[in-house]
Design a protein around this motif. Structure first.
Motif, PDB file in Angstrom:
ATOM      1  N   ILE A  63      -4.424  -8.421   2.682  1.00 60.95           N
ATOM      2  CA  ILE A  63      -3.946  -8.316   4.066  1.00 60.95           C
ATOM      3  C   ILE A  63      -5.102  -8.481   5.046  1.00 60.95           C
ATOM      4  N   THR A  64      -6.250  -7.928   4.686  1.00 64.25           N
ATOM      5  CA  THR A  64      -7.417  -8.025   5.563  1.00 64.25           C
ATOM      6  C   THR A  64      -8.207  -9.309   5.311  1.00 64.25           C
ATOM      7  N   ASP A  65      -7.649 -10.219   4.548  1.00 63.13           N
ATOM      8  CA  ASP A  65      -8.215 -11.538   4.259  1.00 63.13           C
ATOM      9  C   ASP A  65      -9.535 -11.447   3.482  1.00 63.13           C
ATOM     10  N   LYS A  66      -9.665 -10.429   2.635  1.00 65.23           N
ATOM     11  CA  LYS A  66     -10.843 -10.286   1.782  1.00 65.23           C
ATOM     12  C   LYS A  66     -10.550 -10.690   0.343  1.00 65.23           C
ATOM     13  N   ALA A  67      -9.303 -10.968   0.037  1.00 60.09           N
ATOM     14  CA  ALA A  67      -8.906 -11.413  -1.304  1.00 60.09           C
ATOM     15  C   ALA A  67      -7.952 -12.584  -1.150  1.00 60.09           C
ATOM     16  N   SER A  68      -8.007 -13.496  -2.105  1.00 60.54           N
ATOM     17  CA  SER A  68      -7.133 -14.669  -2.038  1.00 60.54           C
ATOM     18  C   SER A  68      -5.710 -14.298  -2.443  1.00 60.54           C
ATOM     19  N   VAL A  69      -4.806 -15.179  -2.112  1.00 60.39           N
ATOM     20  CA  VAL A  69      -3.399 -14.961  -2.461  1.00 60.39           C
ATOM     21  C   VAL A  69      -3.237 -14.921  -3.979  1.00 60.39           C
ATOM     22  N   GLN A  70      -3.987 -15.757  -4.675  1.00 61.73           N
ATOM     23  CA  GLN A  70      -3.907 -15.792  -6.130  1.00 61.73           C
ATOM     24  C   GLN A  70      -4.351 -14.460  -6.733  1.00 61.73           C
ATOM     25  N   GLN A  71      -5.409 -13.875  -6.218  1.00 62.63           N
ATOM     26  CA  GLN A  71      -5.876 -12.583  -6.719  1.00 62.63           C
ATOM     27  C   GLN A  71      -4.827 -11.501  -6.479  1.00 62.63           C
ATOM     28  N   VAL A  72      -4.196 -11.539  -5.301  1.00 60.66           N
ATOM     29  CA  VAL A  72      -3.165 -10.546  -4.991  1.00 60.66           C
ATOM     30  C   VAL A  72      -1.984 -10.698  -5.934  1.00 60.66           C
ATOM     31  N   VAL A  73      -1.542 -11.921  -6.140  1.00 57.59           N
ATOM     32  CA  VAL A  73      -0.388 -12.169  -7.016  1.00 57.59           C
ATOM     33  C   VAL A  73      -0.706 -11.754  -8.446  1.00 57.59           C
ATOM     34  N   GLU A  74      -1.903 -12.091  -8.933  1.00 53.27           N
ATOM     35  CA  GLU A  74      -2.270 -11.724 -10.298  1.00 53.27           C
ATOM     36  C   GLU A  74      -2.325 -10.210 -10.482  1.00 53.27           C
ATOM     37  N   SER A  75      -2.888  -9.504  -9.515  1.00 53.92           N
ATOM     38  CA  SER A  75      -2.987  -8.052  -9.657  1.00 53.92           C
ATOM     39  C   SER A  75      -1.623  -7.385  -9.536  1.00 53.92           C
ATOM     40  N   VAL A  76      -0.780  -7.886  -8.657  1.00 55.60           N
ATOM     41  CA  VAL A  76       0.561  -7.314  -8.513  1.00 55.60           C
ATOM     42  C   VAL A  76       1.396  -7.581  -9.769  1.00 55.60           C
ATOM     43  N   MET A  77       1.253  -8.770 -10.354  1.00 60.24           N
ATOM     44  CA  MET A  77       2.000  -9.071 -11.582  1.00 60.24           C
ATOM     45  C   MET A  77       1.494  -8.232 -12.753  1.00 60.24           C
ATOM     46  N   ALA A  78       0.188  -7.979 -12.820  1.00 61.28           N
ATOM     47  CA  ALA A  78      -0.350  -7.115 -13.866  1.00 61.28           C
ATOM     48  C   ALA A  78       0.172  -5.691 -13.700  1.00 61.28           C
ATOM     49  N   ALA A  79       0.231  -5.229 -12.453  1.00 60.37           N
ATOM     50  CA  ALA A  79       0.762  -3.895 -12.188  1.00 60.37           C
ATOM     51  C   ALA A  79       2.243  -3.817 -12.555  1.00 60.37           C
ATOM     52  N   GLU A  80       2.981  -4.856 -12.246  1.00 61.56           N
ATOM     53  CA  GLU A  80       4.404  -4.874 -12.581  1.00 61.56           C
ATOM     54  C   GLU A  80       4.604  -4.830 -14.092  1.00 61.56           C
ATOM     55  N   GLN A  81       3.800  -5.594 -14.820  1.00 60.55           N
ATOM     56  CA  GLN A  81       3.909  -5.597 -16.274  1.00 60.55           C
ATOM     57  C   GLN A  81       3.542  -4.228 -16.848  1.00 60.55           C
ATOM     58  N   SER A  82       2.502  -3.612 -16.331  1.00 57.05           N
ATOM     59  CA  SER A  82       2.110  -2.279 -16.799  1.00 57.05           C
ATOM     60  C   SER A  82       3.200  -1.260 -16.521  1.00 57.05           C
ATOM     61  N   LEU A  83       3.785  -1.334 -15.345  1.00 58.30           N
ATOM     62  CA  LEU A  83       4.843  -0.396 -14.981  1.00 58.30           C
ATOM     63  C   LEU A  83       6.080  -0.597 -15.848  1.00 58.30           C
ATOM     64  N   GLN A  84       6.442  -1.847 -16.107  1.00 62.99           N
ATOM     65  CA  GLN A  84       7.596  -2.107 -16.970  1.00 62.99           C
ATOM     66  C   GLN A  84       7.354  -1.603 -18.390  1.00 62.99           C
ATOM     67  N   THR A  85       6.140  -1.755 -18.872  1.00 67.37           N
ATOM     68  CA  THR A  85       5.801  -1.252 -20.214  1.00 67.37           C
ATOM     69  C   THR A  85       5.891   0.266 -20.250  1.00 67.37           C
ATOM     70  N   ALA A  86       5.351   0.912 -19.226  1.00 67.95           N
ATOM     71  CA  ALA A  86       5.402   2.374 -19.166  1.00 67.95           C
ATOM     72  C   ALA A  86       6.846   2.867 -19.092  1.00 67.95           C
ATOM     73  N   LEU A  87       7.676   2.188 -18.334  1.00 65.27           N
ATOM     74  CA  LEU A  87       9.086   2.583 -18.235  1.00 65.27           C
ATOM     75  C   LEU A  87       9.818   2.372 -19.559  1.00 65.27           C
ATOM     76  N   ALA A  88       9.502   1.293 -20.264  1.00 64.39           N
ATOM     77  CA  ALA A  88      10.139   1.042 -21.558  1.00 64.39           C
ATOM     78  C   ALA A  88       9.740   2.117 -22.574  1.00 64.39           C
ATOM     79  N   VAL A  89       8.465   2.501 -22.568  1.00 63.56           N
ATOM     80  CA  VAL A  89       8.016   3.555 -23.478  1.00 63.56           C
ATOM     81  C   VAL A  89       8.681   4.868 -23.119  1.00 63.56           C
ATOM     82  N   ARG A  90       8.756   5.164 -21.822  1.00 58.39           N
ATOM     83  CA  ARG A  90       9.414   6.394 -21.389  1.00 58.39           C
ATOM     84  C   ARG A  90      10.874   6.428 -21.836  1.00 58.39           C
ATOM     85  N   ASP A  91      11.573   5.313 -21.674  1.00 58.74           N
ATOM     86  CA  ASP A  91      12.972   5.244 -22.092  1.00 58.74           C
ATOM     87  C   ASP A  91      13.118   5.472 -23.594  1.00 58.74           C
TER      88      ASP A  91
END
Length: 105
Positions: A63-91
């Motif tokens: 948002i503050t233009d210190k990271a590229s869009v690609q870096q943001v997308v990659e980190s958000v997708m990694a977080a989404e994958q981690s969260l989905q894995t944690a939810l699957a294990v919890r279930d």
């Protein structure tokens, strides 16, 4: 024959494997890296939290233009994958607990 067995026997129970004996070395490596299930879950939760925190920081940097869009997308997708894995294990853990609680004694 006895000369071949002595190095293997002397290496049993020690933390240093016998040189050239890959079976002892692999058993020691497994014993050193294996934890109980609770530690594994705690480590997974910590890793998931760290991934989510890093994704949030990268998003703010984007948002503050210190990271590229690609870096943001990659980190958000990694977080989404981690969260989905944690939810699957919890279930699965909740499902296993419910299955155990339904067992008759």
């Amino acid at each position: 024959m006895l000369e071949q067995l002595l190095p293997a026997i002397s290496g049993i129970g020690s933390s240093t494997p016998v040189q050239g004996d890959t079976s002892v070395r692999s058993r020691v490596a497994v014993a050193e890296t294996s934890d109980d299930f609770g530690n594994m879950l705690a480590r997974m939760a910590s890793d998931t939290f760290d991934t989510l925190k890093a994704a949030e920081a990268t998003s703010v940097a984007g948002i503050t233009d210190k990271a590229s869009v690609q870096q943001v997308v990659e980190s958000v997708m990694a977080a989404e994958q981690s969260l989905q894995t944690a939810l699957a294990v919890r279930d699965k853990v909740v499902s296993a607990y419910l299955e155990i609680s339904r067992m008759t004694i």
